[in-house]
Scaffold this active site. Structure first.
Site, mmCIF file in Angstrom:
data_model
loop_
_atom_site.group_PDB
_atom_site.id
_atom_site.type_symbol
_atom_site.label_atom_id
_atom_site.label_comp_id
_atom_site.label_asym_id
_atom_site.label_seq_id
_atom_site.Cartn_x
_atom_site.Cartn_y
_atom_site.Cartn_z
ATOM 1 N N ASP A 398 37.713 55.264 43.119
ATOM 2 C CA ASP A 398 36.733 54.176 43.060
ATOM 3 C C ASP A 398 36.746 53.575 41.652
ATOM 4 O OD1 ASP A 398 34.754 52.505 44.003
ATOM 5 O OD2 ASP A 398 33.132 53.952 43.734
ATOM 6 N N GLU A 401 39.438 48.905 39.467
ATOM 7 C CA GLU A 401 39.974 47.557 39.253
ATOM 8 C C GLU A 401 40.606 47.398 37.866
ATOM 9 O OE1 GLU A 401 37.496 48.023 42.415
ATOM 10 O OE2 GLU A 401 36.751 48.147 40.358
ATOM 11 N N ASP A 483 32.072 47.384 48.460
ATOM 12 C CA ASP A 483 30.629 47.452 48.677
ATOM 13 C C ASP A 483 30.130 46.291 49.534
ATOM 14 O OD1 ASP A 483 30.823 49.639 47.065
ATOM 15 O OD2 ASP A 483 29.961 48.680 45.293
#
Length: 795
Positions: A398, A401, A483
């Site tokens: 997670d 990015e 999300d």
């Protein structure tokens, strides 16, 4: 990506063949057109005449690894024509413009203004290429996007981004950067991969109607054209170019339950007891960030998870696997072994002055590994051993990015950005700025995770899940769409979003069932589970400070619906697992748009709210509150209603009745759907019966089987059986091929259930009977792996 007007290519002054390439000299700039296969052509522009060297992190194979493809070059009416065997490349000489054509002469991917570049003093220049949108052309893929299916008239950015706030249909970009798309018009499909890791964009006619543009802020203009002419063939070429997914462990196809966070061993034990006590299928429990010690990756919170090995072993005995979250940010703490070792070995991203880049994330001040370097990937992958030794079966990446907060999480986190774009990454001899490799951060982290798990799990297949990734990350990981929110609009968006991911080469994908942020209503959760049970990656997940989203919290009616659809998923695992195998072999998506199988039907081109699961099942979810009916389009051919076996002739528009317990579900004539008995988790009991549901028509299906867990299938320990249905007048012929391969499943029965026939069809077989409740003829045989043929009367 630049405000400057680009310099455009002039005339082709000379050309020459170099191996598999045609080199065009344009008075300083050079263009290389490389024939990699009869269906794949690579185009590169070197504005100053010298092509950039191949990077060690390239996501495509080296040109020389493709089999040699003979091609011819001719000059016709001022154009150079390159024939690949499957399609042609046309090069207009003055000015240099490139287009392509199929055997019928239909031009596609044709330059309008063509290739161009900008160069600012002391800065990285940009590159671009403008092409013509053909009449009736539609555009799909582009990786993870909001909005509907067709991206014509949209501009999309390729830049891995945590949007941080709730996103809507116009939000762009999102977590993944996948510069791949598929173009379709009647009779012709092709694909494009923009081989550039810098910030880039596709403008599909938003700025200039009739023109689509690809552009990047730096690097080389380098793109691949992948010819179909069908969508299925384009997906096959994408798989050949960017790689296909590995076969996952079969437990990863089961239901996953997650939440930010199940914060203690006691809560996890209560959770699994509810699943088993309520007979709701589930294979996997995900642990979010609160299992860690102060958000330090590769640690356990000793207060709330005092004996992780014992917990995970107890869960394993009940049929559960555990997947733990890992973030890239490593807490700055001189006493923390990961930070200390990483600093000593120089594993973290640094600024140009040599200082380690520091940013904020969950553990407050943190540093970030440089996964571009192979030694860092190996180090990071080996750090997972502490989790594997505790019994963990998979890794969930997670915040990769990567997401970097503007202030410490303990102070609220602030805005979300990323690593400083001037930070330095890469191995010796290839060092570059984060601006060039930002989009690869999640991709290389996923690779590190996958390769590390391969080293430490022995012969067991890994499972990796990632939030961010670049083109080709399917080789290392499954992906989820980040999300989302508990909105009906996000349930609707989950259909085109997952379809477009599959068309971008990434088949193992899903969204958080019920939505991550916000609170789902009972009706929304039920409808989401009905669709989610058919998603390749099937997980329920919800955020901290929201209401719980487990299947039973919405009352008995919704619990029953969840149980019903998850049981259906588990019964259909032989069908689903075979589709996963097909994806590993041919790059096929699992969830498909209708135009994938009906590319000549324009009515399917913008149909975003119906999906095919493999070749046979068509799903039409309800995605508005209070609805019990919806419009469904059935393309040409015959279709059976899954619920009552009624036969419908297509093409047809119908109003499908769908009370809360029912999702509109249709089966193509000729379908062969294999299934197993009910289970609450994969491997709960031996499979003593394989059932084939047969729907009269013409069709075929290959069942794939192996042990479901190891890599032995790569050494030939797998089995396939090819089934064929043929309908001739009033007779249905069922051909069962002999079992192929070195894997032999346990002894079992083979049950055939022939739908759409009457009781008379049972009279031709001594062991057959007619099931009044299921409205089908049933015959049970020994599944001995031998070839056989049966016929049934259809009158």
């Amino acid at each position: 990506m630049s405000d400057q007007h680009p310099t455009r290519l002039g005339a082709v002054r000379s050309w020459r063949r170099e191996g598999r390439s045609l080199i065009l000299e344009c008075g300083g700039p050079s263009v290389a057109i490389t024939i990699l296969s009869p269906q794949i052509v690579r185009v590169r522009l070197a504005p100053e005449g010298t092509f950039a060297p191949r990077r060690s992190w390239a996501v495509t194979p080296p040109d020389e690894t493709f089999p040699e493809t003979p091609f011819e070059v001719r000059e016709i009416d001022g154009e150079l024509v390159v024939e690949t065997g499957r399609f042609s490349v046309y090069i207009q000489r003055d000015p240099c413009r490139i287009s392509f054509a199929d055997h019928q002469g239909q031009r596609f991917c044709a330059d309008s203004e063509g290739m161009g570049w900008t160069k600012a003093p002391d800065k990285q220049g940009g590159v671009s290429c403008a092409k013509r949108i053909e009449s009736g052309e539609h555009f799909y893929g582009f990786g993870e996007r909001t909005g509907l299916l067709d991206k014509r008239s949209r501009r999309v950015i390729n830049w891995a981004t945590d949007p941080a706030t709730e996103h809507g249909p116009g939000t762009d970009p999102l977590y993944m950067a996948i510069p791949v798309f598929l173009a379709l018009r009647h009779g012709l499909a092709y694909g494009i991969f923009l081989n550039n890791t810098w910030r880039s964009a596709f403008d599909m006619g938003q700025t200039r109607p009739g023109t689509w543009l690809m552009e990047a802020a730096g690097g080389e203009l380098d793109y691949y054209v992948l010819f179909g002419p069908t969508p299925a063939e384009v997906c096959k070429q994408i798989g050949q170019l960017l790689g296909t997914m590995p076969l996952p462990p079969i437990w990863a196809l089961g239901y996953h339950q997650s939440r930010w966070s199940y914060g203690s061993s006691e809560i996890v034990r209560e959770l699994v007891a509810e699943f088993r006590g309520r007979d709701i299928p589930c294979d996997v429990i995900h642990l979010d960030i609160d299992y860690m010690d102060g958000y330090r990756v590769f640690t356990w919170n000793s207060e709330h998870f005092p004996e992780p090995e014992r917990l995970i072993d107890d869960l394993r005995k009940q049929g559960f696997k555990v997947v733990t979250i890992i973030d890239p940010g490593v807490k700055i703490d001189p006493k923390y072994h990961v930070y200390k070792e990483g600093m000593e070995r120089g594993m973290f991203v640094r600024m140009p002055d040599g200082e380690v880049f520091c940013g904020y994330c969950w553990p407050d001040a943190a540093v970030f590994p440089d996964y571009m370097r192979p030694e860092v990937r190996e180090w990071w992958g080996d750090l997972q051993k502490t989790l594997i030794d505790a019994g963990v079966s998979g890794i969930w990446n997670d915040m990769n990015e990567p997401a970097v907060f503007s202030k410490p999480f303990s102070e609220g986190g602030g805005e979300v950005g990323t690593i400083n774009l001037e930070a330095i990454q890469g191995p010796e001899g290839e060092k570059t700025t984060h601006a060039e490799v930002h989009n690869l951060y999640g991709y290389t982290m996923a690779r590190a995770s996958y390769e590390g798990l391969c080293r430490h799990l022995g012969n067991q297949r890994p499972f990796v899940l990632t939030r961010s990734g670049f083109a080709g990350f399917q080789r290392w990981s499954a992906g989820w769409m980040g999300d989302n929110s508990s909105w009906w609009e996000h349930l609707e968006m989950a259909m085109p979003q997952l379809i477009n991911m599959g068309l971008s080469g990434v088949p193992f994908v899903g969204v958080d069932i019920g939505g991550f942020t916000g609170n789902a209503t009972a009706e929304l959760f039920a409808r989401w589970m009905e669709y989610g049970a058919f998603m390749p990656f099937c997980r329920g997940h919800s955020a901290i400070h929201t209401e719980r989203h487990e299947p039973w919290v919405f009352g008995e009616r919704v619990e029953s619906i969840c149980r019903r659809y998850l049981r259906l998923r588990y019964r259909m695992l032989p069908y689903l697992y075979s589709l996963f195998w097909e994806a590993t072999q041919r790059g096929s998506p699992l969830l498909r748009p209708l135009f994938y199988h009906f590319p000549d039907d324009p009515a399917t081109y913008e149909l975003h709210d119906q999906v095919m699961l493999g070749p046979f099942l068509m799903i039409a979810p309800i995605y508005h509150p209070g609805r019990e009916h919806r419009h469904v389009y059935l393309p040409e051919g015959q279709w059976y209603d899954w619920w009552d076996d009624s036969l419908i002739d297509g093409p047809a528009h119908l109003l499908a009745y769908a009370p809360l317990e029912k999702i509109p579900l249709f089966v193509r004539a000729g379908a062969i759907i294999p299934s197993w008995p009910d289970m609450n988790y994969t491997g709960e009991r031996p499979v003593d019966r394989l059932t084939l549901d047969l729907y009269p028509g013409n069709g075929s299906f290959t069942l794939y089987e192996d042990d479901g867990h190891t890599f032995n299938y790569l050494q030939g320990e797998y089995a396939t059986v090819h089934y064929q249905l043929r309908r001739e007048s009033e007779q249905l012929t069922v051909e069962i091929g002999g079992r192929q391969g070195r894997y032999t499943p346990a002894a079992r029965k083979l049950q055939l259930r022939v739908h759409g026939v009457g009781p008379d069809a049972a009279r031709d077989h001594e062991d057959a009977s007619f099931d009044e409740e299921q409205r089908c003829v049933v015959i049970t045989l020994d599944d001995d792996g031998k070839a056989r043929t049966l016929t049934f009367r259809l009158g």
